[in-house]
Design an enzyme around this catalytic site. Structure first.
Site, PDB file in Angstrom:
ATOM      1  N   ALA A  70      -9.502   4.245  -1.005  1.00 25.98           N
ATOM      2  CA  ALA A  70      -8.075   5.029  -1.298  1.00 25.98           C
ATOM      3  C   ALA A  70      -7.931   5.900  -2.349  1.00 25.98           C
ATOM      4  O   ALA A  70      -8.734   5.557  -3.262  1.00 25.98           O
ATOM      5  CB  ALA A  70      -6.915   4.039  -1.043  1.00 25.98           C
ATOM      6  N   GLY A 113     -10.391   1.163   1.312  1.00 25.07           N
ATOM      7  CA  GLY A 113      -9.792   1.787   2.388  1.00 25.07           C
ATOM      8  C   GLY A 113     -10.660   2.508   3.380  1.00 25.07           C
ATOM      9  O   GLY A 113     -10.547   2.416   4.529  1.00 25.07           O
ATOM     10  N   GLU A 116     -12.174  -0.143   5.585  1.00 24.04           N
ATOM     11  CA  GLU A 116     -11.140  -0.696   6.492  1.00 24.04           C
ATOM     12  C   GLU A 116     -11.011   0.305   7.618  1.00 24.04           C
ATOM     13  O   GLU A 116     -10.761   0.043   8.706  1.00 24.04           O
ATOM     14  CB  GLU A 116      -9.884  -1.085   5.689  1.00 24.04           C
ATOM     15  CG  GLU A 116     -10.134  -2.078   4.872  1.00 24.04           C
ATOM     16  CD  GLU A 116      -8.910  -2.117   3.971  1.00 24.04           C
ATOM     17  OE1 GLU A 116      -8.353  -3.197   4.051  1.00 24.04           O
ATOM     18  OE2 GLU A 116      -8.397  -1.301   3.194  1.00 24.04           O
ATOM     19  N   GLU A 136     -11.041  -4.378  -4.217  1.00 26.17           N
ATOM     20  CA  GLU A 136      -9.530  -4.049  -4.363  1.00 26.17           C
ATOM     21  C   GLU A 136      -9.269  -5.324  -5.254  1.00 26.17           C
ATOM     22  O   GLU A 136      -8.136  -4.887  -6.237  1.00 26.17           O
ATOM     23  CB  GLU A 136      -8.875  -4.178  -3.009  1.00 26.17           C
ATOM     24  CG  GLU A 136      -8.892  -3.078  -2.227  1.00 26.17           C
ATOM     25  CD  GLU A 136      -9.984  -2.959  -1.240  1.00 26.17           C
ATOM     26  OE1 GLU A 136      -9.850  -2.120  -0.450  1.00 26.17           O
ATOM     27  OE2 GLU A 136     -10.897  -3.794  -1.459  1.00 26.17           O
TER      28      GLU A 136
END
Length: 252
Positions: A70, A113, A116, A136
């Site tokens: 992200a 992300g 994910e 993360e």
């Protein structure tokens, strides 16, 4: 058929639409295809289109990276309310719940992300350079967009904890061994193999595929726990300091 397609360049995505599939390429080469707010909005647009006219979806990344996570600058600015809104998790859940099958073609890094996003798809195909990782906690947050429960479902509790808690990375061989990806193919042949998979899907009954997916996913978890936990961490000074250090390192 696939040859009768229409291409569109959005701000962060390249979208090809055919009668029997939609192909989306994440396109932020200046940021290793990192997922930012604009990309989230554009992926919601794609989901809405497929919800209204269900067709298999292929997700891939521009160049030699799938998605490098992200956008950390945006994450650093987010607080409790953004976490509770589930900006990323709600998109990935929407993607996961599309009635038509979804395929992620992963070349290179799928981090944070980006990983994910790949987990939210029904099937993943990878190249030998593919790497899945969840960094993360090193940034003061959790993998709050599905990894804490999707990865467990995909590879089992032990391997998921190795990745999520121990910081281990799953390279292509490990991803194949643990069932995270269906096959590993050359970078040059990745899209061809992905399209071959969608060709097989196109030969099946669309209704049978949609109902099969609905039955398989009938007892899926709810992402609320992710959002509540992330809401606490987004407000922490530790998270802000860690992300600031990350951004400063990248400036050098």
């Amino acid at each position: 058929m696939w040859w009768a397609r229409v291409s569109e360049r959005l701000q962060t995505l390249d979208v090809d639409r055919g009668e029997d599939r939609v192909v989306v390429e994440l396109h932020r080469p200046e940021a290793r295809n990192a997922i930012n707010g604009r990309m989230i909005e554009e992926l919601h647009q794609v989901c809405a289109e497929i919800e209204s006219a269900p067709r298999p979806l292929l997700l891939t990344g521009h160049g030699t990276v799938f998605a490098g996570g992200a956008d950390i600058a945006e994450l650093r600015a987010r607080g409790r309310e953004e976490a509770l809104a589930g900006i990323n998790s709600r998109l990935f859940e929407r993607l996961h719940r599309l009635r038509a099958p979804t395929v992620a073609a992963v070349d290179g890094f799928a981090l944070g992300g980006g990983a994910e996003l790949a987990y939210a798809c029904d099937i993943r195909i990878a190249t030998p350079t593919a790497v899945f990782a969840q960094p993360e906690p090193g940034l003061g947050i959790i993998a709050g967009a599905g990894a804490c429960w999707r990865l467990r479902e995909l590879v089992g509790v032990s391997v998921a904890k190795q990745v999520l808690l121990g910081g281990y990375q799953l390279d292509a061989d490990a991803a194949l061994r643990h069932g995270l990806v269906a096959e590993v193919v050359s970078s040059e042949g990745l899209r061809e193999r992905a399209h071959a998979l969608l060709d097989r899907m196109a030969g099946s009954s669309p209704q049978a595929l949609r109902l099969t997916k609905a039955v398989v996913d009938a007892d899926g978890p709810h992402p609320l726990a992710d959002d509540l936990t992330q809401a606490v961490l987004f407000e922490s000074a530790d998270k802000h300091e860690r992300m600031s250090r990350f951004l400063e390192r990248n400036k050098r």
